[in-house]
Design an enzyme around this catalytic site. Structure first.
Site, PDB file in Angstrom:
ATOM      1  N   CYS A  21      -0.551   4.134   2.052  1.00  0.00           N
ATOM      2  CA  CYS A  21      -0.402   4.008   3.516  1.00  0.00           C
ATOM      3  C   CYS A  21       1.034   4.295   3.943  1.00  0.00           C
ATOM      4  O   CYS A  21       1.269   4.923   4.970  1.00  0.00           O
ATOM      5  CB  CYS A  21      -0.721   2.601   3.989  1.00  0.00           C
ATOM      6  N   ASP A  22       1.997   3.791   3.191  1.00  0.00           N
ATOM      7  CA  ASP A  22       3.376   3.759   3.691  1.00  0.00           C
ATOM      8  C   ASP A  22       4.365   4.629   2.918  1.00  0.00           C
ATOM      9  O   ASP A  22       5.479   4.855   3.387  1.00  0.00           O
ATOM     10  CB  ASP A  22       3.902   2.307   3.648  1.00  0.00           C
ATOM     11  N   CYS A  26       0.831  -1.209   0.000  1.00  0.00           N
ATOM     12  CA  CYS A  26       0.000   0.000   0.000  1.00  0.00           C
ATOM     13  C   CYS A  26       0.860   1.251   0.000  1.00  0.00           C
ATOM     14  O   CYS A  26       1.322   1.708   1.050  1.00  0.00           O
ATOM     15  CB  CYS A  26      -0.930   0.001   1.203  1.00  0.00           C
TER      16      CYS A  26
END
Ligand code: NDP
Length: 355
Positions: free
Chosen positions: A175-176, A172
């Site tokens: 997300c990261d 992701c």
């Protein structure tokens, strides 16, 4: 009050919320399990609000043209739930996935949907009423169930990938991607579909360079996305290549240092220096909690037993969205099948004289 619910919806992506909006407006008083906020769910891509909550701008959901949407979103959504949105200057073009999901959630709760932030971990569909066991909130009985649990990102299955998961290996980018370990460093994205282009493009905001690893000589992505990748000077395609091993330092603070790849034509290996590897190689439907009690197709996606109906092999159980769809897999088609599932559930309840 009966202790048997009319309709329980499992899942909080576009299918789940659309089903909830329709079921609530049909006075079914739906109860929706949106998933638990656990670290395991985060890592496995099963966090509440589904895959869209892990994307950036959504440019192809009808009804949300590019423009200044902020005022509308501010007016529509409870301020206490706006913490999850990226700052507006990062998405000047369109609604974001998290915003779209929050708008759907708000619409569903406006009509009386009750929401529980928990997972359903097992079921008993052997006889009516249908039984659902949650992780933290006990057991629920219901006349109908709408399964809208979506699909989660696949990993390659290499031991080294497991070792460095969350230490440079991720599925992701949204997300990261902004983590310090990825800033101004080269990164590897595995896959050549629309998701891979989206991930790679997003990562170029932070990375010095992004290698897109293709096992074939071409991308699977749609034309417009391919053009986007080719036009980005920070993206380099590495064709006919697969990951042999994720390389990394023993010190967990350092994490991934490179990826050893193998060229499938020459069988030669080489090393790409990189501090991160992002997987974008497709998805697996989230059906494990069903314990095989609902019929699936060969590829594991839930089988619809009649054309144009969301009916499954179990009476009173309906399926919507990516958990049953390995073909279209779009936010808008998921929402459409969510609506269909709620109508199917409502008609089933009426036919059975329950509601
Ligand atoms: P896809 O199935 O479309 O693509 C998967 C990619 O991963 C392919 O390039 C495939 O290679 C590669 N791959 C699969 N397994 C492996 C493996 N073991 N090793 C190396 N490479 C592998 O999945 P996506 O998640 O990209 O897209 C799913 C759906 O969602 C599609 O319908 C897509 O259109 C849609 N989508 C749309 C977006 C948009 O409209 N903006 C954004 C994101 C997704 P190969 O081609 O060789 O099989």
């Amino acid at each position: 009050m009966s202790d048997v619910e009319n309709c329980i919806i499992i899942g909080s992506g576009p299918a789940g919320w659309s089903a909830a909006i329709y079921a609530a407006r049909a006075n079914l008083r739906p109860l929706l399990f949106e998933g638990a906020m656990t670290e395991e769910n985060r890592v496995m891509g099963r966090f509440p609000m589904g895959q869209l909550a892990q994307t950036t701008e959504v440019e192809n959901y009808a009804g949300f043209p590019s423009g200044k949407l902020k005022e509308f979103i501010d007016s529509a959504i409870d301020p206490s739930r706006q913490y999850m949105f990226p700052p507006v200057e990062e998405h000047p073009h369109a609604v974001t996935g998290p915003e779209l999901m929050e708008l759907m959630r708000q619409q569903a709760t406006n009509f009386g949907t009750r929401v529980i932030t928990d997972d359903i971990v097992s079921v008993d569909f052997s006889k009516p009423p249908l039984v659902l066991n949650s992780s933290e909130n006990g057991t629920f009985k219901t006349h109908t169930v709408i399964i809208a649990t979506g699909a989660s990102a696949n990993y390659l299955g290499l031991p080294s990938e497991e070792t460095y998961r969350n230490r440079g290996v991720s599925a992701c980018a949204v997300c990261d991607g902004a983590l310090p370990r990825f800033r101004d460093k080269p990164l590897v994205v595995v896959g050549g579909g629309d998701s891979a282009v989206e991930e790679a493009s997003y990562l170029t905001k932070y990375a010095s360079k992004v290698y897109m690893l293709l096992r074939r000589g071409e991308m699977r992505a749609s034309k417009i996305m391919q053009e986007r990748a080719l036009a980005n000077p920070k993206i380099e395609l590495v064709k006919f290549s697969v990951v042999d091993e994720v390389l990394g330092a023993d010190d967990p603070r350092v994490g991934v240092t490179g990826v050893r790849i193998r060229n499938l034509q020459s069988n030669q290996t080489s090393i790409l220096e990189a501090t991160g590897m992002f997987l974008a190689i497709g998805h697996t439907p989230n059906t494990k909690f069903l314990g095989g009690q609902v019929e699936t197709r060969e590829n594991g996606y839930i089988a619809w037993k009649q054309p144009y109906r969301t009916i499954t092999s179990v009476e009173g159980v309906f399926a919507a969205g990516d958990v049953a769809d390995d073909y279209y897999r779009q936010a808008i088609t998921s929402a459409g099948t969510g609506c269909m599932a709620a109508l199917d559930a409502e008609r089933y309840l009426a036919g059975a004289g329950i509601h």
